[in-house]
Design a protein around this motif. Structure first.
Motif, mmCIF file in Angstrom:
data_model
loop_
_atom_site.group_PDB
_atom_site.id
_atom_site.type_symbol
_atom_site.label_atom_id
_atom_site.label_comp_id
_atom_site.label_asym_id
_atom_site.label_seq_id
_atom_site.Cartn_x
_atom_site.Cartn_y
_atom_site.Cartn_z
ATOM 1 N N GLY A 1 0.794 -1.235 0.000
ATOM 2 C CA GLY A 1 0.000 0.000 0.000
ATOM 3 C C GLY A 1 0.822 1.277 0.000
ATOM 4 O O GLY A 1 0.265 2.373 0.035
ATOM 5 N N THR A 2 2.154 1.169 -0.092
ATOM 6 C CA THR A 2 2.981 2.390 -0.126
ATOM 7 C C THR A 2 2.567 3.274 -1.308
ATOM 8 O O THR A 2 2.495 4.497 -1.188
ATOM 9 N N CYS A 3 2.296 2.639 -2.441
ATOM 10 C CA CYS A 3 1.942 3.400 -3.647
ATOM 11 C C CYS A 3 0.581 4.100 -3.487
ATOM 12 O O CYS A 3 0.359 5.161 -4.055
ATOM 13 N N ALA B 1 7.801 5.234 -5.443
ATOM 14 C CA ALA B 1 7.607 4.878 -4.028
ATOM 15 C C ALA B 1 7.707 3.384 -3.773
ATOM 16 O O ALA B 1 8.016 2.971 -2.658
ATOM 17 N N CYS B 2 7.464 2.565 -4.775
ATOM 18 C CA CYS B 2 7.335 1.116 -4.547
ATOM 19 C C CYS B 2 8.646 0.488 -4.064
ATOM 20 O O CYS B 2 9.655 0.555 -4.753
ATOM 21 N N PRO B 3 8.634 -0.167 -2.913
ATOM 22 C CA PRO B 3 9.872 -0.782 -2.412
ATOM 23 C C PRO B 3 10.276 -2.010 -3.223
ATOM 24 O O PRO B 3 11.420 -2.455 -3.142
ATOM 25 N N ASN B 4 9.348 -2.556 -4.002
ATOM 26 C CA ASN B 4 9.664 -3.766 -4.783
ATOM 27 C C ASN B 4 9.881 -3.473 -6.267
ATOM 28 O O ASN B 4 9.876 -4.400 -7.083
HETATM 29 S S1 SF4 Z 1 4.537 -3.620 -3.609
HETATM 30 FE FE1 SF4 Z 1 4.644 -1.743 -4.823
HETATM 31 S S2 SF4 Z 1 2.892 -1.874 -6.221
HETATM 32 FE FE2 SF4 Z 1 2.519 -3.366 -4.540
HETATM 33 S S3 SF4 Z 1 1.302 -2.239 -3.046
HETATM 34 FE FE3 SF4 Z 1 3.466 -2.029 -2.416
HETATM 35 S S4 SF4 Z 1 4.105 -0.091 -3.376
HETATM 36 FE FE4 SF4 Z 1 2.219 -0.709 -4.422
#
Ligand code: SF4
Ligand code: SF4
Length: 452
Positions: free
Chosen positions: A18-20, A74-77
């Motif tokens: 949910g970071t995004c 923002a996405c850690p992955n």
């Molecule tokens: S892994 Fe990346 S795309 Fe998936 S919810 Fe987290 S920030 Fe969003």
């Protein structure tokens, strides 16, 4: 370009953290999970697993994205959500086809060197019948109800004389490299670079850096003053500038709608237009075009023409990047209309997140003699999102409202940015707020006076 299926592994990297979601401007407005970056990734995964179909609801969710890339950053992955969404739109276009009007405009007008300028010229003659000028503003309001045009919307005015049209009438203004005309033989075709190089150099007769200028549709048809400002600043910086007249739309609006074939066709035509000249750099003052020319052209044409597209894209620089890093201008050469003007700066998504350029425009603002005052969230999206602003106008302006308030709260006289699309959107948002902050392109600050 990668297909949605080719993104399957990347979609599976999403851990639903949910970071995004916390940075997604569309989620920020509607607070619905499917409108968020994470929600869209989940929908694409469900489609690939055949759990859902390409329904109207799926299409609506994919279209509710302004391609701001905040989620990707923002996405850690490292899940590339904006490109997954673009691939989903391409899948929709392939499986269901584009709506007739869009398909007709993209294939028959945008991708045509004759019809696009003719259509825009016709529209420029007609605009006085449909729109009226807004006092104190360089924009228009509709005269009577029109589809897709809100009553309050500040519509950008089409120029009487387009940027490329003016270049074709005044070739002597374009640096000192002559344009190819019927009486001037074209340089040799790609492949005979050595003879082309010596021919241009002997005509040029000096070692000034040779810059190809890519205008883009907004500068060409609506804001030619920015193109003129760029030519003047480049020439003052000691460059020779050439403007190939057979350049086309960069194709990014088409790509954003999933029409890969037309985007490829436009990219190839642009490649051919600039390959005719031996250039040190290719520059543009439009952040979206620049991101397209640098990054998307390689994705579109890399399989078929890897060497040609790499040679082209490696020369592309945003105008701010070119002036600061390559031409290394340092002398303040402007006279701002208001001495000691306070200028705030908006980071275009396709410049800051797409190209990693944030310092150079700020350096130019300070070089102009203005005092830079940062807004609270300079890289928050303005909400334009290409055609999102046309198809989802209220939604787009709701995203813009925070941006306009942020600008107003700085108390700055001027807001500068480096993308004509952002300028148009921000001007509309400030007009709604009743703020009289001037909106300019950074390059205009380096000249005597910004555009009205
Ligand atoms: S892994 Fe990346 S795309 Fe998936 S919810 Fe987290 S920030 Fe969003
Ligand atoms: S690109 Fe921007 S609008 Fe689109 S999903 Fe990501 S954060 Fe949201």
């Amino acid at each position: 370009m990668k297909t949605l299926k080719q993104f399957a592994d990347e979609i599976n990297k999403c851990v639903l953290c949910g970071t995004c979601r916390s940075v997604c401007p569309t989620f920020g407005v509607v607070q619905r999970e499917p409108a968020s970056a994470r929600g869209k990734v989940a929908l694409c995964g469900a489609y690939l697993n055949k759990e859902i179909e390409l329904s109207d609801v799926f299409i609506k969710q994919m279209n509710e994205c302004v391609q701001c890339m905040a989620c990707k950053t923002a996405c850690p992955n490292d899940v590339n959500v904006p490109d997954i969404i673009l691939a989903a739109r391409a899948e929709v276009a392939k499986e269901r086809g584009l709506p007739f009007a869009k398909s007709f405009i993209f294939k028959n007008i945008l991708d045509s060197e004759r019809f696009m300028p003719a259509a825009m010229k016709f529209a420029s003659k007609l605009q006085g019948l449909l729109f009226k000028g807004v006092p104190e503003e360089s924009g228009l309001h509709r005269r009577f109800p029109l589809p897709l045009i809100d009553e309050m919307r500040l519509v950008p005015q089409l120029a009487e004389r387009f940027f490329l049209e003016a270049r074709s009438q005044k070739p002597e203004d374009i640096g000192n490299i002559p344009l190819p005309t019927p009486s001037t033989p074209l340089p040799p075709p790609a492949g005979d670079r050595r003879s082309q190089k010596s021919e241009v150099r002997s005509q040029n007769n000096n070692s000034r850096p040779r810059i190809g200028f890519f205008a883009g549709c907004l500068i060409n048809y609506m804001l030619p003053n920015i193109g003129e400002a760029c030519l003047k600043v480049l020439e003052r910086a000691g460059a020779s500038v050439i403007v190939p007249l057979d350049q086309h739309c960069c194709g990014m609006p088409v790509l954003g709608n999933g029409d890969i074939e037309t985007a490829k066709s436009l990219a190839l035509k642009n490649l051919e237009a600039f390959e005719k000249y031996e250039l040190d750099y290719i520059t543009t003052a439009c952040a979206t075009c620049g991101d397209g020319l640098k990054r998307r052209f390689k994705e579109l044409l890399g399989d078929e023409y890897p060497e040609r597209v790499n040679a082209f894209s490696s020369k592309v620089r945003d105008i701010t990047e070119l002036l600061v890093n390559e031409l290394q201008i340092s002398t303040p050469n402007s006279q701002l209309p208001t001495p000691n003007s306070i200028v705030t700066y908006h980071d275009p998504c396709h410049l800051r997140r797409g190209q990693g350029i944030a310092d150079e425009p700020r350096e130019l603002i300070e070089m102009s003699g203005a005092k830079l005052k940062e807004m609270s969230h300079p890289c928050r999206c303005c909400g334009l999102g290409g055609s999102f602003n046309i198809t989802n106008y209220d939604f787009s302006m709701e995203i813009n409202r925070s941006k306009a308030e942020d600008i107003k709260n700085t108390g700055a006289d001027i807001v500068a940015t480096a993308c004509p699309g952002c300028m148009i959107q921000i001007k509309d948002g400030l007009h709604r707020l009743g703020a009289d902050t001037k909106v300019v392109h950074v390059v205009e600050l380096l000249l005597h006076s910004p555009s009205p």
